[in-house]
Motif scaffolding. Sequence first.
Motif, PDB file in Angstrom:
ATOM      1  N   MET A  74       0.952  -1.168   0.046  1.00  0.00           N
ATOM      2  CA  MET A  74      -0.161  -0.102  -0.007  1.00  0.00           C
ATOM      3  C   MET A  74       0.907   1.276  -0.095  1.00  0.00           C
ATOM      4  O   MET A  74       1.757   1.442   0.847  1.00  0.00           O
ATOM      5  N   SER A  75       0.618   2.286  -0.720  1.00  0.00           N
ATOM      6  CA  SER A  75       1.423   3.381  -1.133  1.00  0.00           C
ATOM      7  C   SER A  75       0.752   4.602  -1.015  1.00  0.00           C
ATOM      8  O   SER A  75      -0.236   4.516  -1.661  1.00  0.00           O
ATOM      9  N   THR A  76       1.212   5.385  -0.293  1.00  0.00           N
ATOM     10  CA  THR A  76       0.555   6.864  -0.118  1.00  0.00           C
ATOM     11  C   THR A  76       1.559   7.949   0.133  1.00  0.00           C
ATOM     12  O   THR A  76       2.481   7.653   0.643  1.00  0.00           O
ATOM     13  N   TYR A  77       1.217   8.994  -0.416  1.00  0.00           N
ATOM     14  CA  TYR A  77       2.094  10.025  -0.124  1.00  0.00           C
ATOM     15  C   TYR A  77       1.377  11.407   0.219  1.00  0.00           C
ATOM     16  O   TYR A  77       0.652  11.971  -1.095  1.00  0.00           O
ATOM     17  N   GLY A  78       1.255  12.025   1.366  1.00  0.00           N
ATOM     18  CA  GLY A  78       0.330  13.111   1.266  1.00  0.00           C
ATOM     19  C   GLY A  78       0.322  13.701   2.881  1.00  0.00           C
ATOM     20  O   GLY A  78       1.067  13.466   3.737  1.00  0.00           O
ATOM     21  N   SER A  79      -1.097  14.082   3.311  1.00  0.00           N
ATOM     22  CA  SER A  79      -1.202  14.375   4.536  1.00  0.00           C
ATOM     23  C   SER A  79      -1.650  13.419   5.498  1.00  0.00           C
ATOM     24  O   SER A  79      -1.742  12.163   4.898  1.00  0.00           O
ATOM     25  N   ARG A  80      -2.045  13.590   6.655  1.00  0.00           N
ATOM     26  CA  ARG A  80      -2.547  12.503   7.310  1.00  0.00           C
ATOM     27  C   ARG A  80      -3.845  11.996   6.720  1.00  0.00           C
ATOM     28  O   ARG A  80      -4.388  10.732   6.988  1.00  0.00           O
ATOM     29  N   GLY A  81      -4.777  12.805   6.191  1.00  0.00           N
ATOM     30  CA  GLY A  81      -5.849  12.399   5.457  1.00  0.00           C
ATOM     31  C   GLY A  81      -5.586  11.434   4.517  1.00  0.00           C
ATOM     32  O   GLY A  81      -6.582  10.536   3.819  1.00  0.00           O
ATOM     33  N   VAL A 126       2.457  -0.393   4.572  1.00  0.00           N
ATOM     34  CA  VAL A 126       2.243   0.784   3.985  1.00  0.00           C
ATOM     35  C   VAL A 126       3.399   1.933   3.758  1.00  0.00           C
ATOM     36  O   VAL A 126       4.008   2.079   4.721  1.00  0.00           O
ATOM     37  N   CYS A 127       3.470   2.207   2.682  1.00  0.00           N
ATOM     38  CA  CYS A 127       4.608   2.979   2.381  1.00  0.00           C
ATOM     39  C   CYS A 127       4.025   4.627   2.602  1.00  0.00           C
ATOM     40  O   CYS A 127       3.069   4.785   1.802  1.00  0.00           O
ATOM     41  N   ALA A 128       4.846   5.154   3.285  1.00  0.00           N
ATOM     42  CA  ALA A 128       4.160   6.565   3.676  1.00  0.00           C
ATOM     43  C   ALA A 128       5.219   7.538   3.991  1.00  0.00           C
ATOM     44  O   ALA A 128       6.381   7.129   4.189  1.00  0.00           O
ATOM     45  N   PRO A 129       5.126   8.752   4.022  1.00  0.00           N
ATOM     46  CA  PRO A 129       6.247   9.631   4.342  1.00  0.00           C
ATOM     47  C   PRO A 129       6.527   9.579   5.601  1.00  0.00           C
ATOM     48  O   PRO A 129       5.962   9.326   6.634  1.00  0.00           O
ATOM     49  N   PRO A 130       7.984   9.870   5.955  1.00  0.00           N
ATOM     50  CA  PRO A 130       8.533   9.734   6.928  1.00  0.00           C
ATOM     51  C   PRO A 130       8.259  10.864   8.419  1.00  0.00           C
ATOM     52  O   PRO A 130       9.194  11.215   8.895  1.00  0.00           O
ATOM     53  N   ALA A 164       8.755   6.606   2.851  1.00  0.00           N
ATOM     54  CA  ALA A 164       8.993   6.745   1.318  1.00  0.00           C
ATOM     55  C   ALA A 164       9.165   8.360   1.149  1.00  0.00           C
ATOM     56  O   ALA A 164       8.326   9.225   1.550  1.00  0.00           O
ATOM     57  N   GLY A 165      10.273   8.503   0.503  1.00  0.00           N
ATOM     58  CA  GLY A 165      10.692   9.971   0.246  1.00  0.00           C
ATOM     59  C   GLY A 165      10.988  10.819   1.322  1.00  0.00           C
ATOM     60  O   GLY A 165      11.534  10.231   2.560  1.00  0.00           O
ATOM     61  N   MET A 166      10.521  12.217   1.404  1.00  0.00           N
ATOM     62  CA  MET A 166      10.985  12.864   2.591  1.00  0.00           C
ATOM     63  C   MET A 166       9.754  13.068   3.315  1.00  0.00           C
ATOM     64  O   MET A 166       8.491  12.975   2.895  1.00  0.00           O
TER      65      MET A 166
END
Length: 398
Positions: free
Chosen positions: A1-8, A29-33, A51-53
């Motif tokens: 599962m991949s996401t990048y954004g806000s808590r929402g 879940v891949c998510a921003p650190p 995932a990413g910065m």
Amino acid sequence: MSTYGSRGDVEPMAALAVTLQELGVEAVVCAPPEDEFRALLERAGVEMVAAGMAVKELIAEAKANPHITLPERARKVTSRQYEAVLEVAQKADVIIGSGLMPAAAGARTVADQLGLPFHLVAFQPVTMPSPYQPPVAYPGRPLPPDVTDNRELWKHDAESMNVIFGAAVNDHRVSVGLPPVPSIRAYVLNKRPWLAVDPVLSPWRPSDLLDVLQTGAWILPDTRPLPAELEAFLEADQEPVYVGFGSMAMGNAPAEVARAAVEAARKQGRRLVMAKGWAGLEAIDEADDCFVVGDVNQQKLFPRVAAVVHHGGAGTTTAAARAGTPQVIVPQVVDQPHFARRVAELGIGVAHEGSVPTSESLAEALNRALGMTRRAQEMAGQIKTDGTLVAARELGVA
């Protein structure tokens, strides 16, 4: 599962991951650190891959380097998300992507490279092509002012996505041995995207533009108790008002917004529970009628306040609606004006006009919202809570 954004973008993915794990399916879940996201996923018992910065760092970097264009930033987001997802997807059966468009494209690229099914999920409807709504304009690509046909505007949207994200996505695909795609939007949305939004708050109207599966909202159960000091504040007097703007920085005016919130509540004779959020809201004086909180359990808090004043993110809108508490939405970006309109149409809240409230404008909106308590309570039971099970059934595991 991949996401990048806000808590929402992160919390709903955690909700689906929990449901899948309860059904015996491993979910990562891949998510921003962000520390906030790490804590959330750890509480949920879900493995997180950074995932990413951090998103806050990305925002700060963009402000500090305005000369870096959106297409250039998209390249970094695409490749970083691809690398994070590729690292953990070698033994996966399916990839589910969400969040910022270039990040979702990076996840889709991994799916193509590994020959895996890919599902795009959106937690708001406004980026889904529909003849019943116009698209949201991208920076530097305003909607044509003389065009009113939504179908034509969605054609413009597809062109804008190719202009902004096309080179970033296709250059990356070519670099990993995959052919370019003609339409970035169609590529990321895939054949039948999922819409994880409550059908009462925002029903999807079928059309020939896009086949969508509306699952209902993905809600992560929260069993955390409220802090003892907050409990004491809630029990000390009549129900206070809650004010919080989640992951919104509230422009350059967080102090003004905090002052407007406190003064508006006082005009209504109400105390205030104020969430710091990403804007860093703080009390404006030493009075004891304002209690400032960090990350708290909204599912326990919202039923105990008189009204919820917020930015209009899908998650907060759903939480307030489930609680049966009237809301005032001060919309900022993307889907938030949509949810502001919807709560007003349903009679469970007020859409504040403008993104920066004054004490007068917020007091007036709050006064109207407090008169909607009965309607909000009547609607609360209609909000669906089985969205993650619908998605799990679609995956064939429930």
